[in-house]
Design a protein around this motif. Structure first.
Motif, PDB file in Angstrom:
ATOM      1  N   TYR B   3      40.230  49.083 -24.472  1.00  0.00           N
ATOM      2  CA  TYR B   3      39.784  50.735 -24.115  1.00  0.00           C
ATOM      3  C   TYR B   3      40.936  51.009 -23.373  1.00  0.00           C
ATOM      4  CZ  TYR B   3      36.259  49.713 -27.466  1.00  0.00           C
ATOM      5  OH  TYR B   3      35.669  48.959 -28.683  1.00  0.00           O
ATOM      6  N   ALA B   6      38.924  50.952 -19.931  1.00  0.00           N
ATOM      7  CA  ALA B   6      37.767  49.755 -19.975  1.00  0.00           C
ATOM      8  C   ALA B   6      39.059  49.375 -19.159  1.00  0.00           C
ATOM      9  CB  ALA B   6      37.309  49.943 -20.573  1.00  0.00           C
ATOM     10  N   GLN B  35      30.358  53.701 -13.460  1.00  0.00           N
ATOM     11  CA  GLN B  35      31.086  53.434 -15.048  1.00  0.00           C
ATOM     12  C   GLN B  35      30.897  53.908 -15.920  1.00  0.00           C
ATOM     13  OE1 GLN B  35      29.790  49.356 -14.635  1.00  0.00           O
ATOM     14  NE2 GLN B  35      30.710  48.980 -12.486  1.00  0.00           N
ATOM     15  N   CYS B  36      28.840  53.068 -16.554  1.00  0.00           N
ATOM     16  CA  CYS B  36      29.092  54.215 -18.182  1.00  0.00           C
ATOM     17  C   CYS B  36      29.486  55.787 -17.842  1.00  0.00           C
ATOM     18  CB  CYS B  36      27.589  54.008 -18.395  1.00  0.00           C
ATOM     19  SG  CYS B  36      26.841  52.256 -18.919  1.00  0.00           S
ATOM     20  N   ARG B  39      32.882  56.021 -18.876  1.00  0.00           N
ATOM     21  CA  ARG B  39      33.444  55.657 -19.748  1.00  0.00           C
ATOM     22  C   ARG B  39      32.937  56.892 -21.310  1.00  0.00           C
ATOM     23  NH1 ARG B  39      32.442  49.572 -21.238  1.00  0.00           N
ATOM     24  NH2 ARG B  39      34.349  49.726 -23.685  1.00  0.00           N
ATOM     25  N   ASP B  43      35.696  57.432 -23.383  1.00  0.00           N
ATOM     26  CA  ASP B  43      35.668  56.956 -24.111  1.00  0.00           C
ATOM     27  C   ASP B  43      34.819  56.848 -25.900  1.00  0.00           C
ATOM     28  OD1 ASP B  43      35.940  52.697 -24.689  1.00  0.00           O
ATOM     29  OD2 ASP B  43      36.101  54.115 -26.419  1.00  0.00           O
ATOM     30  N   PHE B  46      32.188  54.427 -27.516  1.00  0.00           N
ATOM     31  CA  PHE B  46      31.334  53.439 -26.174  1.00  0.00           C
ATOM     32  C   PHE B  46      30.596  53.889 -25.854  1.00  0.00           C
ATOM     33  CE2 PHE B  46      29.683  52.754 -22.088  1.00  0.00           C
ATOM     34  CZ  PHE B  46      29.068  51.788 -22.303  1.00  0.00           C
ATOM     35  N   VAL B  82      29.620  46.043 -22.776  1.00  0.00           N
ATOM     36  CA  VAL B  82      31.074  46.303 -22.043  1.00  0.00           C
ATOM     37  C   VAL B  82      31.948  45.213 -22.177  1.00  0.00           C
ATOM     38  CG1 VAL B  82      29.299  47.363 -20.482  1.00  0.00           C
ATOM     39  CG2 VAL B  82      29.930  45.622 -19.256  1.00  0.00           C
TER      40      VAL B  82
END
Lengths: 575, 231
Positions: B3, B6, B35-36, B39, B43, B46, B82
């Motif tokens: 990604y 990521a 982080q989430c 993302r 992304d 995700f 992840v």
């Protein structure tokens, strides 16, 4: 770290073993039967409620006898029973009957009696140990190795007629299997406990104070009678086991063999001879036919087919039939004839030499044995308050049936007819049947229930010793060639002595010989109730005293001379 | 395919903050939330998968109760979500294939065991393998008794077989539109629309319970009857 969480009841039967458990953690937990995983066929393991008491020794030609928890060079259970028909020289069966046989050394390797050459024989005690060991392994495996059977409270059942030596050997087998907390319970009492547990408080509708329950237990190999009386003591109900019958080696297997012999003779008359395998197959077919013909509304006849041994089922089977009249004549009239109360079982004169074998009862009429029991125990209620005076027989008010044979209505009918005939002649009311029992699993269930009863919950049957025990005392007499010195019997444990109690015998001038091998002879009596500890019997009435296994030993001659006569006191304790 | 955001740095951070088992500490959750957040913003895939995981989360049993093979991929433990998707997808499909293979094998062994059981108790295979044309009815009947008694005992002891319909055969039935099409089969003038009027010709059988013995390790279930040699 294992803990004691269950009370376990184990019925080590002659043909089947069963195990039941009840949780100790919840006070009102019900008893449940444990399905024992066992090899049922080559390569198949299944959990069944009954574990046949058979042991098969593996041969190098067998596939590994693998259980989920271990692989042994022997198999216990259904597979062993199946192999008993195919390879009889490798299977131990009826070990329990040998445990009660006083005429052999029960610790010596005897079984299987006709063994194949490569088998190491085992003793009846070891066979019992192996069955208990299998149960222990199954229990541990069922609890993922967290609990062991040895730590639970185990109640092991024995026939009421087992003498002290047989009971000791049973306990020995239990200890060998790692069962530390073992209590023995008599099977007829266990059957009554199971009945009480199944009915709960409703049992009072069937049983009242001053009732006498006759427990008739006819299993595959043995017949056992017991009488239990109900008393009211200061407002609460008490149960007392008052009488126990002899150990009679007579049961369902005798009946099946007899029917098979009848059919074989029929076939022989028609020109067909049967070999050993076909005879086994015939016995099984006869057992199934017998159940049909002795049930309610039986058919006139049941066809018997002995299949061929090969894969060609058709064209080589042997066909015949079993008629209802034949079964009635052979089973009902042969084993349950209507007899008078005074009838005694006939003692067939024994041959001078006999093969080593079990002491099967010579008279197959179970009703005669029952009559003998009731007349012999006529005075059983003498010491209990409130019961009518003794008459010519012990008069039961209710009957509890147990064992596989009494599942048949026709057989029950015969037994009840005999009992009612005797009771009526004595002026007592007809007997009531205690309903709703579980003939195969009652003993195991009752034993588990007893484990809870011992901890104070529930009704307990008081028993004590089922016999009075005597030790043989040699009286001083000048030596007469050819004549053994007369033996008197000294009562060391009176009838009904409670478990855990001890008694000191009053002073007698008695002594033992030290330093030399001597033999202590023991006697028991199931009828002499009046003798207290210390009573010396010069001459017992014939038939009252029966000799039990003697104990031979050499007492250590510490500080004394060999052969010296040392005065002693005697004390007896019941464990 | 990796990604865009990521990157290795992000993966390393998430891996280092993840403890091997048990609940996450506050610091771990704090960092993981950041982080989430990034993302999900950058992304798409995700985000989609995480949304699916969140929905499936409610249906999850507690982690210690279920075995690893029971869980689907989106609801597996957080660290695999992840990690790189591709190797885990391949591993997943291999695992599913292996499970399906095991299930087929178990079904086959079960069927062989049933045949073995019917042969052992009822001589079933002996009976059907033999040519019966040249035998009389009486002889076949005699053999049938043996086979019937044995197979019946085997079946009753290992399975519970019940009729699919409780009514007696020959009874008139009315079937509504929602009758169980798996359990009932229509014959005769099959046509038209519900409700259907008909006569029950066969009660049908349903096996509601089947418990076969356990097969011992190393035993070949194809041997439904061993050859017998008498010494």
């Amino acid at each position: 770290m294992s803990e004691q969480r269950f009370t376990i009841g184990i019925d080590l039967g002659t043909t089947h073993t069963a195990m039941a458990s009840a949780s100790l953690e919840t006070p009102d937990a019900k008893v449940s039967v444990f399905d024992v995983p066992q090899l049922v066929a080559a390569g198949s393991v299944e959990a069944r409620s009954l574990l046949p008491s058979f042991l098969y020794f593996a041969h190098e030609s067998d596939a590994p006898l693998a259980l989920p928890w271990a692989t042994h060079d022997y198999a216990v259970g259904e597979f062993a029973r199946a192999r008993a028909a195919e390879a009889p020289g490798r299977v131990v069966s009826s070990a329990k009957s040998w445990l009660s046989h006083a005429g052999v050394d029960r610790r010596s390797p005897l079984l299987p009696v006709t063994a194949a050459a490569d088998i190491e024989k085992i003793s009846p005690v070891e066979a019992s140990f192996r069955y208990l060991d299998h149960l222990g392994e199954a229990f541990r495996s069922a609890h993922q190795g967290q609990l062991s059977l040895g730590e639970q409270e185990v109640v092991l059942t024995v026939p009421a007629s087992f003498d002290a030596a047989a009971r000791d050997l049973t306990v020995e087998a239990a200890y060998a299997a790692g069962l530390e907390n073992v209590t023995l319970l008599e099977e007829p009492q266990a059957a009554l406990y199971a009945w009480i547990e199944a009915h709960g408080e409703a049992f009072r509708t069937h049983l009242k104070p001053l009732d006498v329950v006759l427990v008739i237990d006819i299993g595959g190999g043995t017949t056992d009678f017991s009488a239990i009386a109900l008393l009211e003591n200061q407002g609460s109900l008490e149960l007392h086991r008052v009488a126990v019958g002899d150990h009679i080696l007579l049961g369902g297997d005798n009946m099946d063999l007899l029917l098979a012999a009848v059919v074989r003779n029929k076939l022989r008359d028609a020109g067909t001879e049967l070999d050993a395998w076909q005879m086994t197959s015939l016995s099984q077919a006869c057992r199934a036919a017998k159940e049909q013909l002795l049930a309610e509304n039986p058919p006139e006849s049941v066809p018997i087919v002995i299949p061929s041994r090969g894969s060609q089922l058709l064209g080589q089977s042997i066909r015949t039939e079993l008629l209802r009249q034949e079964v009635e004549r052979v089973i009902l009239d042969g084993f349950f004839p209507g007899v008078e109360l005074a009838a005694k079982p006939t003692q067939r004169q024994r041959a001078g030499l006999a093969q080593l074998g079990l002491p099967y009862a010579s008279d197959p009429a179970i009703t005669k044995h029952l009559a003998h029991f009731l007349t012999r125990q006529a005075g059983a209620l003498a010491n209990l308050p409130g019961f009518p005076a003794a008459s010519e027989l012990l008069r039961p008010t209710s009957v509890l049936f147990n064992g596989g044979v009494v599942k048949s209505q026709a057989i029950r009918g015969r037994l009840l007819a005999c009992l009612n005939q005797w009771l009526e002649a004595s002026g007592a009311p007809p007997i009531r049947v205690l309903p709703g029992e579980d003939p195969d699993l009652a003993v195991a269930r009752g034993a588990a229930y007893y484990g809870k009863v011992r901890r104070g919950r529930g009704l307990r049957i008081r028993g004590g010793t089922a016999r009075a025990y005597y030790v043989g005392i040699e009286s001083p007499m000048p030596a007469i060639p050819g004549l053994e010195p007369p033996i008197s019997a000294l009562c060391v444990a009176p009838f009904g002595m409670e478990e855990g109690s001890q008694t000191e015998l009053p002073k007698h001038e008695l002594g033992v010989i030290v330093g030399e091998p001597v033999e202590f002879r023991f006697f028991g009596s199931s009828v002499r109730r009046g003798d207290s500890a210390g009573t010396l019997l010069e001459h017992g009435k014939s038939g009252e005293l029966e000799e039990l296994s003697p104990i031979g030993m050499t007492l250590v001659a510490e500080g004394r001379q060999k052969g010296e006569f040392v005065p002693v006191h005697l004390r007896a304790s019941v464990t | 395919m990796t990604y865009p955001f990521a990157g290795p740095k992000l993966r390393a951070v998430t891996e280092s903050t993840h403890s091997s088992a048990g609940p996450l500490s506050f610091l771990e959750r704090f960092l993981f939330a950041w982080q989430c957040l990034f993302r999900i913003w950058f992304d798409g895939e995700f985000a989609l998968r995480l949304k699916g995981a969140a929905r499936g989360f409610e249906a999850l049993p507690s982690p210690d109760a279920s075995s690893p093979s029971d869980r689907d991929e989106p609801v597996e433990s957080d660290d695999t979500a992840v990690e790189s998707q591709e190797p885990s997808k391949e591993a997943e499909s291999v695992r599913q294939e292996a499970e399906a293979q095991r299930a087929r094998e178990a079904a086959r062994v079960g069927a062989l065991q049933l045949l073995g059981l019917l042969q052992r108790e009822g001589r079933f295979v002996d009976f059907v393998q033999q040519e019966i044309a040249k035998f009389s009815d009486a002889e076949i009947g005699a053999a049938a008794r043996v086979v019937h008694a044995g197979c019946r005992k085997a079946l009753l002891n290992h399975a519970r077989v019940e009729p699919a319909r409780p009514e007696n055969e020959g009874a008139r039935l009315t079937l509504d539109a929602d009758f169980d099409r798996g359990r009932l089969k229509l014959t005769g003038n099959v046509g038209g629309k519900p409700p259907y009027q008909g006569t029950l010709r066969h009660r049908g059988w349903i096996v509601s319970d089947l418990a076969l013995p356990i097969l011992v390790e190393g035993y070949d279930a194809r041997v439904v009857a061993a050859a017998e040699v008498e010494l």
